[in-house]
Motif scaffolding. Structure first.
Motif, short mmCIF file in Angstrom:
data_model
loop_
_atom_site.label_atom_id
_atom_site.label_comp_id
_atom_site.label_asym_id
_atom_site.label_seq_id
_atom_site.Cartn_x
_atom_site.Cartn_y
_atom_site.Cartn_z
N SER A 95 0.85 -1.19 0.00
CA SER A 95 0.00 0.00 0.00
C SER A 95 0.89 1.25 0.00
O SER A 95 2.11 1.17 0.11
N LEU A 96 0.24 2.40 -0.11
CA LEU A 96 0.96 3.69 -0.13
C LEU A 96 0.82 4.41 1.20
O LEU A 96 0.88 5.65 1.26
N THR A 97 0.64 3.63 2.29
CA THR A 97 0.44 4.25 3.60
C THR A 97 1.63 5.10 4.01
O THR A 97 1.47 6.16 4.66
N GLU A 98 2.85 4.73 3.61
CA GLU A 98 4.03 5.48 4.03
C GLU A 98 4.06 6.90 3.45
O GLU A 98 4.74 7.79 3.99
N ILE A 99 3.34 7.12 2.32
CA ILE A 99 3.27 8.49 1.78
C ILE A 99 2.56 9.39 2.77
O ILE A 99 3.02 10.49 3.11
N GLY A 100 1.38 8.91 3.26
CA GLY A 100 0.66 9.71 4.24
C GLY A 100 1.44 9.89 5.52
O GLY A 100 1.43 10.97 6.13
N LEU A 101 2.17 8.84 5.94
CA LEU A 101 2.96 8.93 7.16
C LEU A 101 4.09 9.94 6.99
O LEU A 101 4.37 10.75 7.90
N THR A 102 4.76 9.93 5.83
CA THR A 102 5.86 10.88 5.58
C THR A 102 5.34 12.32 5.58
O THR A 102 5.96 13.22 6.17
N LEU A 103 4.18 12.52 4.93
CA LEU A 103 3.60 13.87 4.92
C LEU A 103 3.25 14.31 6.33
O LEU A 103 3.45 15.48 6.71
N GLY A 104 2.73 13.38 7.13
CA GLY A 104 2.37 13.74 8.50
C GLY A 104 3.57 14.03 9.36
O GLY A 104 3.53 14.93 10.22
N LEU A 105 4.68 13.29 9.17
CA LEU A 105 5.87 13.53 9.98
C LEU A 105 6.49 14.88 9.70
O LEU A 105 7.01 15.55 10.62
N LEU A 106 6.46 15.30 8.42
CA LEU A 106 7.18 16.52 8.03
C LEU A 106 6.28 17.74 7.93
O LEU A 106 6.73 18.86 8.21
N LEU A 107 5.03 17.58 7.52
CA LEU A 107 4.19 18.74 7.20
C LEU A 107 2.94 18.84 8.07
O LEU A 107 2.12 19.74 7.85
N GLY A 108 2.75 17.93 9.01
CA GLY A 108 1.56 17.97 9.83
C GLY A 108 1.88 17.96 11.31
O GLY A 108 2.93 17.47 11.74
N ALA A 109 0.95 18.47 12.10
CA ALA A 109 1.10 18.41 13.55
C ALA A 109 0.77 17.00 14.03
O ALA A 109 0.03 16.25 13.37
N PRO A 110 1.29 16.57 15.17
CA PRO A 110 0.96 15.23 15.68
C PRO A 110 -0.53 14.98 15.80
O PRO A 110 -1.02 13.90 15.46
N THR A 111 -1.29 15.97 16.27
CA THR A 111 -2.74 15.78 16.41
C THR A 111 -3.38 15.58 15.05
O THR A 111 -4.25 14.71 14.87
N ALA A 112 -2.95 16.36 14.05
CA ALA A 112 -3.50 16.21 12.70
C ALA A 112 -3.15 14.85 12.11
O ALA A 112 -3.96 14.22 11.42
N LEU A 113 -1.93 14.38 12.38
CA LEU A 113 -1.53 13.06 11.88
C LEU A 113 -2.41 11.97 12.49
O LEU A 113 -2.88 11.06 11.78
N LEU A 114 -2.66 12.06 13.78
CA LEU A 114 -3.48 11.02 14.44
C LEU A 114 -4.90 11.03 13.91
O LEU A 114 -5.44 9.98 13.52
N ILE A 115 -5.53 12.21 13.87
CA ILE A 115 -6.93 12.28 13.42
C ILE A 115 -7.03 11.90 11.95
O ILE A 115 -7.94 11.16 11.54
N GLY A 116 -6.12 12.40 11.12
CA GLY A 116 -6.17 12.09 9.70
C GLY A 116 -6.04 10.60 9.42
O GLY A 116 -6.75 10.05 8.58
N GLN A 117 -5.12 9.94 10.12
CA GLN A 117 -4.95 8.49 9.88
C GLN A 117 -6.18 7.71 10.34
O GLN A 117 -6.64 6.80 9.65
N LEU A 118 -6.72 8.06 11.49
CA LEU A 118 -7.91 7.35 11.99
C LEU A 118 -9.09 7.52 11.04
O LEU A 118 -9.75 6.54 10.67
N VAL A 119 -9.35 8.73 10.62
CA VAL A 119 -10.51 8.99 9.76
C VAL A 119 -10.31 8.36 8.38
O VAL A 119 -11.19 7.65 7.85
N GLY A 120 -9.15 8.61 7.76
CA GLY A 120 -8.92 8.08 6.42
C GLY A 120 -8.92 6.57 6.38
O GLY A 120 -9.52 5.94 5.49
#
Length: 874
Positions: A95-120
């Motif tokens: 899968s391409l899950t690591e793309i979203g994880l990379t974007l979250g590590l570099l361009l997103g806040a921890p809270t946004a990363l958590l909520i975005g991954q759960l919802v998506g």
């Protein structure tokens, strides 16, 4: 039929059981998996609490900031667009899950990363992978495992990276964090599978880690490229869409071509392996395994139409829970019948998806615990003769598609040819096997497996035609076999016959032939044997088969009567030789011997005996059997204490017959119980008119003792004639008790509960076990006449009488001496301590009328009747 362990399929009313592998196996043990999910959720909560508390700040890079909904879209598309890799029997998903994880590590806040991954992730799982509510435990695992891995990656990256680090240094840390998160996810999946299955089996875990980690690093690198473009020129990200989609499409095309080539090779190999199967059932099993591997399915089934309308279908199943091959079903279920009609009416296979609208196949799939399946017809030259079912795709990231339908149609076509040819060969083999079975059944006994009468007759005929020497036939009969059947039932009788046949087979010579003629009668063909050899074989055989048999109902003493006939000049028929041995066997039953050789005059003796049996049956019906009474006296003073009841038969041509003359005929014709009942009623009719102090001694045959109605019949008769049970003494022979000691013990205890007395007749002639004698509820022993006769003459022998008297004293039993004919015998018995006696010295057996004259006419009123011998009154 070939059977391997298979969990029974659920009834149509039960919810279907999931059959998928991997995480879906967790459904079989929800308690353990839910506990593990709870542990993951708790760990995930702690990790994110630490991450948010320590690193909850804007994005790591000063570039564009991504909100939670943008990250949710990235995780959603990453879970929707996946690529499947097939390595032998295991499927892996890239899968391409690591793309979203990379974007979250570099361009997103921890809270946004958590909520975005759960919802998506949640939306993607519901839209693309939700099959039923039973996957709730699977979703709970994913929603705990994926954020946990992302949280660990976030903690690792934010702990090691600093905003002032160089770009390559940041890239390495991102790749490292993504790799750790990916490896952790695979290990958690393996752990939940091991917990669900209660065992750890991962033969390709290292290969899976290596392959998928390389893919994860490639995907993370793509995410880094996206980040760099967003920082430098956001619109340039669009340029990545075409090469990414092209690579994905090219890779998928390559995989499809590879799968097609592998399918062709697999079809060829599986059909060749199936053709080489040694049995039709095993060939069906190999086809099922091949169908499962071909479509990466959990379940495969072949349902074959019955050969005739009266038969049920043959069902073969292969699944993770075992195999069931060529199992005959009693009938078609309504769901099976519906599926057969629908598939037979179409020209192609039918795809039943998870979201199908039709309800016609719901019962069919539900009965097998399936949610989706492909049904393909198995067609012969003239008709559809079977149905191939493949269901439950391995894993839960995909279901069956149209290409799978085409593939199964091709497989079903090849399988139809193999099965049609195999069924023909199987049918021919079955016909041949059936002919052999029928021949075996026609020439062998079903219970014991021994040759039967027809087999024996043909073997005897062959020996007589060879005319190379004398031939003998031994005819065997199990004495008292009917008693075993009547006492313990036919199952005990069958067990006795089986054990007897086993002993018989081991007791004869290798060149001889043992057969079961019917019932409890057996025969042995002794080849090349004169009379002396046949007798020797009979003796050796009796030593092995005569004796006690240990059955499930208890120990049974079994004795055998053997008749021997030897082929001689003039005997040209096997039937004649077998009949002569049968006649010789019947002569044994009327003698004290265990075996007898056939003699010419036995024909006449047998005819007379059987005629006597016919006459006896008629005499019993006409109530011509009479009873005589012989007094039993106290030896001390000659007082009459009772009378023994003796049966007599005034035969029209042979005169008055004693019981010993016709009892064998009664036993042979099964008239013993009727004869005993007739004697009982006559005896009680006389006894009710006599003084109550006088006892009645009734002889009981072994067949009567084994009669379940004995006690009830006796109780009814005593009540009907008004005779107290305490006045009746039942005499049973020692040999009759020995032959069925356990059954006799039960019957005698019931008689004692009724209130009658018990005595052992002819004691000392039956070789009874003294240890068992103490168990019987008897009150007296009768000393037989041969022992009493030894008290007379110069060679007088008192040993036997003295031994019986001493034994009786030690057991508290009274002794009654029979056959006393001389006063000297009475004197000696009195001196030795014998209390009672009977015999011609005191009175011969007489009808009831003479007894009553003796009791009431020749004795003074109120006086005690005494029959003291002359030597005592002189």
């Amino acid at each position: 039929m070939i059977t391997r362990p298979l969990t029974p399929r659920p009834a149509p009313s039960e919810p279907p059981r999931p059959l998928g592998v991997a995480v879906r196996e967790a459904l079989r043990a929800p308690r353990r998996v839910w506990i593990f999910n709870g542990f993951l959720a708790l760990t995930c909560t702690l990790v994110w609490a630490f991450a948010i508390d320590s690193f909850d700040s804007p994005s790591f890079l000063p570039g564009p900031h991504l909100s939670w909904w943008a990250l949710a879209l990235a995780f959603y598309f990453a879970e929707v667009f996946v690529v499947h890799l097939q390595f032998r029997k295991q499927a892996h998903t890239l899968s391409l899950t690591e793309i979203g994880l990379t974007l979250g590590l570099l361009l997103g806040a921890p809270t946004a990363l958590l909520i975005g991954q759960l919802v998506g992730t949640l939306v993607a799982l519901i839209v693309t992978r939700w099959k039923s509510q039973r996957q709730l435990v699977k979703f709970a695992f994913n929603l705990a495992e994926l954020p946990l891995c992302s949280g660990v990656a976030l903690v690792i990256f934010r702990s090691l990276a600093h905003p002032g680090d160089s770009a390559p240094h940041v890239w390495v840390l991102v790749l490292f964090a993504c790799a750790v998160a990916h490896v952790l996810g695979i290990l958690l999946v393996s752990a939940v599978i091991a917990i669900a299955e209660e065992r750890f089996q991962a033969p390709q875990l290292l290969r899976t880690l290596l392959t998928s980690t390389i893919g994860a690093l490639a995907t993370a690198s793509l995410g880094l490229a996206v980040v760099e473009l967003l920082e430098a020129r956001p619109l340039a990200v669009v340029l990545l869409v075409v090469p990414v989609l092209s690579c994905v499409a090219a890779f998928r095309g390559y995989m499809e071509q590879r799968e097609q080539r592998e399918h062709v090779e697999f079809l060829y190999e599986s059909m060749r392996a199936t053709q080489g199967a040694p049995e039709f059932g095993l060939a069906v099993g190999q086809l099922l395994v091949a169908a499962r591997r071909l479509l990466r399915a959990e379940y495969a089934e072949i349902l074959l139409l019955p050969a005739s309308d009266g038969d049920g279908p043959l069902r073969s199943v292969s699944g993770a829970e075992g195999e069931l091959l060529m199992h005959p079903e009693e009938r078609f279920t309504p769901g099976d019948a519906t599926a057969f009609r629908a598939v037979a009416s179409t020209s192609s296979a039918m795809l039943l998806t998870q979201r199908r609208a039709a309800k016609a196949f719901d019962a069919f799939l539900r009965s097998r615990g399936l949610e989706d399946a492909i049904l393909a017809p198995l067609r012969g030259e003239n008709r559809t003769f079977g149905l191939l079912v493949v269901g439950e795709r391995l894993g839960d990231v995909s279901t069956f598609v149209e290409t799978d339908v085409e593939l199964l149609e091709t497989f079903a076509g090849h399988a139809s040819i193999l099965l049609e040819n195999g069924r023909l060969e199987h049918s021919l083999a079955e016909v041949t096997q059936l002919k052999e079975q029928l021949r075996h059944q026609a020439y062998h006994d079903g219970l014991t497996g021994l040759p039967n009468r027809l087999n024996l007759l043909e073997a005897v005929e062959e020996e007589l035609e060879r005319d190379t020497g004398p031939t003998a036939v031994l005819y065997l009969d199990l004495d008292r076999f009917k008693t075993v059947n009547d006492t313990w039932g036919h199952s005990a009788g069958d067990e006795l016959l089986s054990e007897f046949s086993r002993r018989l087979g081991g007791a004869i010579r290798a060149e001889d032939l043992a057969a079961r003629i019917g019932g409890d009668e057996f025969a042995v063909l002794v080849r090349d044997a004169d009379a002396e050899t046949a007798v020797s074989v009979a003796r050796r055989m009796l030593d092995a088969i005569d004796g006690t048999y240990v059955l499930s109902c208890g120990d049974v003493a079994c004795h055998v009567s053997v008749g021997i006939a030897v082929g001689a000049a003039g005997i040209t028929s096997g039937e004649d030789l077998i009949r002569n041995a049968d006649i010789a066997m019947y002569s044994v039953k009327r003698s004290e011997r265990a075996y007898s050789l056939y003699e010419a005059d036995l024909h006449e003796k047998l005819r007379v005996q059987r005629q006597l049996g016919l006459d006896l049956e008629a005499a019993i019906e006409r109530r011509e059997i009479l009873v005589h009474f012989q007094p039993v006296v106290a030896l001390a003073d000659g007082e009459i204490v009772g009378f023994e009841v003796l049966a007599r038969w005034p035969h029209p041509t042979r005169g008055l017959l004693n019981a010993a003359d016709f009892l064998p005929a009664a036993e042979e014709t099964g008239l013993t119980i009727e004869l005993g009942r007739l004697v009982l009623h006559q005896a009680l009719e006389a006894a009710r008119r006599w003084p109550e102090r006088l006892s009645i001694w009734l002889n009981l045959a072994a067949a009567e003792l084994a009669n379940e109605r004995l006690v009830d019949t006796l109780a009814e008769a005593l009540k009907g004639y008004g005779v107290e049970p305490s006045r009746v003494v039942i005499e049973v022979t020692e040999s009759g008790v020995i032959q069925d000691s356990d059954g006799a013990l039960v019957a005698m205890r019931r008689l004692r509960e009724l209130g009658v007395g018990l005595s052992i007749d002819d004691f000392g002639t039956g070789y009874s076990s003294l240890s068992r004698l103490a168990e019987f509820p008897i009150e007296s022993l009768k000393i037989p006449k041969p022992f009493v006769d030894r008290l007379m003459g110069e060679d007088a022998d008192e040993a036997f009488v003295d031994a019986i008297l001493r034994l009786g004293d030690s057991l508290g039993l009274a002794a009654v001496a029979e056959g006393i004919e001389h006063a000297a015998q009475a004197d000696r018995l009195r001196q030795m301590g014998c209390r009672f006696g009977q015999g011609y010295l005191f009175g011969r057996p007489a009808p009831a009328e003479e007894v009553e004259r003796l009791l009431y006419q020749e004795s003074p009123a109120g006086a005690r009747l005494s029959l003291v011998p002359a030597s005592r009154t002189a």
